[in-house]
Scaffold this motif. Sequence first.
Motif, PDB file in Angstrom:
ATOM      1  N   THR A   5       0.819  -1.211   0.000  1.00 20.24           N
ATOM      2  CA  THR A   5       0.000   0.000   0.000  1.00 20.24           C
ATOM      3  C   THR A   5       0.850   1.258   0.000  1.00 20.24           C
ATOM      4  O   THR A   5       1.979   1.270   0.459  1.00 20.24           O
ATOM      5  N   TYR A  14       1.995  -2.647   5.014  1.00 22.86           N
ATOM      6  CA  TYR A  14       0.825  -3.497   4.843  1.00 22.86           C
ATOM      7  C   TYR A  14       0.766  -3.945   3.392  1.00 22.86           C
ATOM      8  O   TYR A  14       1.179  -3.215   2.504  1.00 22.86           O
ATOM      9  N   GLU A  15       0.229  -5.125   3.188  1.00 21.10           N
ATOM     10  CA  GLU A  15       0.080  -5.672   1.850  1.00 21.10           C
ATOM     11  C   GLU A  15      -1.395  -5.963   1.607  1.00 21.10           C
ATOM     12  O   GLU A  15      -2.085  -6.471   2.496  1.00 21.10           O
ATOM     13  N   ILE A  16      -1.873  -5.632   0.415  1.00 19.75           N
ATOM     14  CA  ILE A  16      -3.248  -5.929   0.033  1.00 19.75           C
ATOM     15  C   ILE A  16      -3.189  -6.966  -1.066  1.00 19.75           C
ATOM     16  O   ILE A  16      -2.436  -6.828  -2.034  1.00 19.75           O
ATOM     17  N   VAL A  59      -6.033  -7.549   3.749  1.00 23.28           N
ATOM     18  CA  VAL A  59      -4.919  -6.672   4.104  1.00 23.28           C
ATOM     19  C   VAL A  59      -4.123  -7.411   5.170  1.00 23.28           C
ATOM     20  O   VAL A  59      -4.701  -7.913   6.145  1.00 23.28           O
ATOM     21  N   TYR A  60      -2.799  -7.448   4.967  1.00 24.09           N
ATOM     22  CA  TYR A  60      -1.916  -8.217   5.838  1.00 24.09           C
ATOM     23  C   TYR A  60      -0.813  -7.324   6.384  1.00 24.09           C
ATOM     24  O   TYR A  60      -0.266  -6.493   5.659  1.00 24.09           O
ATOM     25  N   GLN A  66      -3.629 -11.323   8.760  1.00 27.67           N
ATOM     26  CA  GLN A  66      -4.701 -10.539   8.157  1.00 27.67           C
ATOM     27  C   GLN A  66      -5.237  -9.536   9.164  1.00 27.67           C
ATOM     28  O   GLN A  66      -5.537  -9.882  10.307  1.00 27.67           O
ATOM     29  N   LEU A  96      -5.880   2.525   6.722  1.00 27.59           N
ATOM     30  CA  LEU A  96      -6.093   1.267   6.002  1.00 27.59           C
ATOM     31  C   LEU A  96      -7.420   1.223   5.259  1.00 27.59           C
ATOM     32  O   LEU A  96      -7.516   0.610   4.200  1.00 27.59           O
ATOM     33  N   ARG A  99      -6.831   3.041   2.075  1.00 30.42           N
ATOM     34  CA  ARG A  99      -5.932   2.224   1.250  1.00 30.42           C
ATOM     35  C   ARG A  99      -6.663   1.034   0.643  1.00 30.42           C
ATOM     36  O   ARG A  99      -6.473   0.701  -0.524  1.00 30.42           O
ATOM     37  N   LEU A 100      -7.496   0.400   1.437  1.00 33.27           N
ATOM     38  CA  LEU A 100      -8.245  -0.748   0.961  1.00 33.27           C
ATOM     39  C   LEU A 100      -9.241  -0.331  -0.121  1.00 33.27           C
ATOM     40  O   LEU A 100      -9.326  -0.965  -1.179  1.00 33.27           O
TER      41      LEU A 100
END
Length: 148
Positions: A5, A14-16, A59-60, A66, A96, A99-100
């Motif tokens: 993100t 964070y990774e989506i 989202v991790y 998660q 987040l 971002r999501l």
Amino acid sequence: MTTTTSGPPCDDAYEIDTDPDRIDIGLVHHWLSTDAFWALGRSRDLVERSMRASLNFGVYDGGGTQVAYARVVTDRATFAWLCDVYVDPAHRGRGLGVRLATAVRDHLAPYELKRTLLATPDAHELYARVGFTPVPDPTMLMMLGPAT
């Protein structure tokens, strides 16, 4: 789709990701059925069926745990419905949600959908930052709900 993100700074990376195998179904069910006002009491079976028929975003955190979820119902041609957006309380306030929603918007962009809808009673400002606007004429919308 995996993306790191961007946007406002936060404490951790964070990774989506849309990989359905990474989604923690038990955790998503817990979040929705116990803490999301729109889904309180939702059964695990219903959560699983809705996920199978949807595009799911997880989202991790940096450790791979998660921390958020969103679901999109779409035909990938004309329409999408963004729903079940949830950020774990311990990770709120870090941008987040924006971002999501941005990741969802960007993922759907190549489909050139005519319309992407969502319903929210209290997060209008968050979604406006991503480009969502109020429905110009809500009297055009109708719904079919449970029989009363």
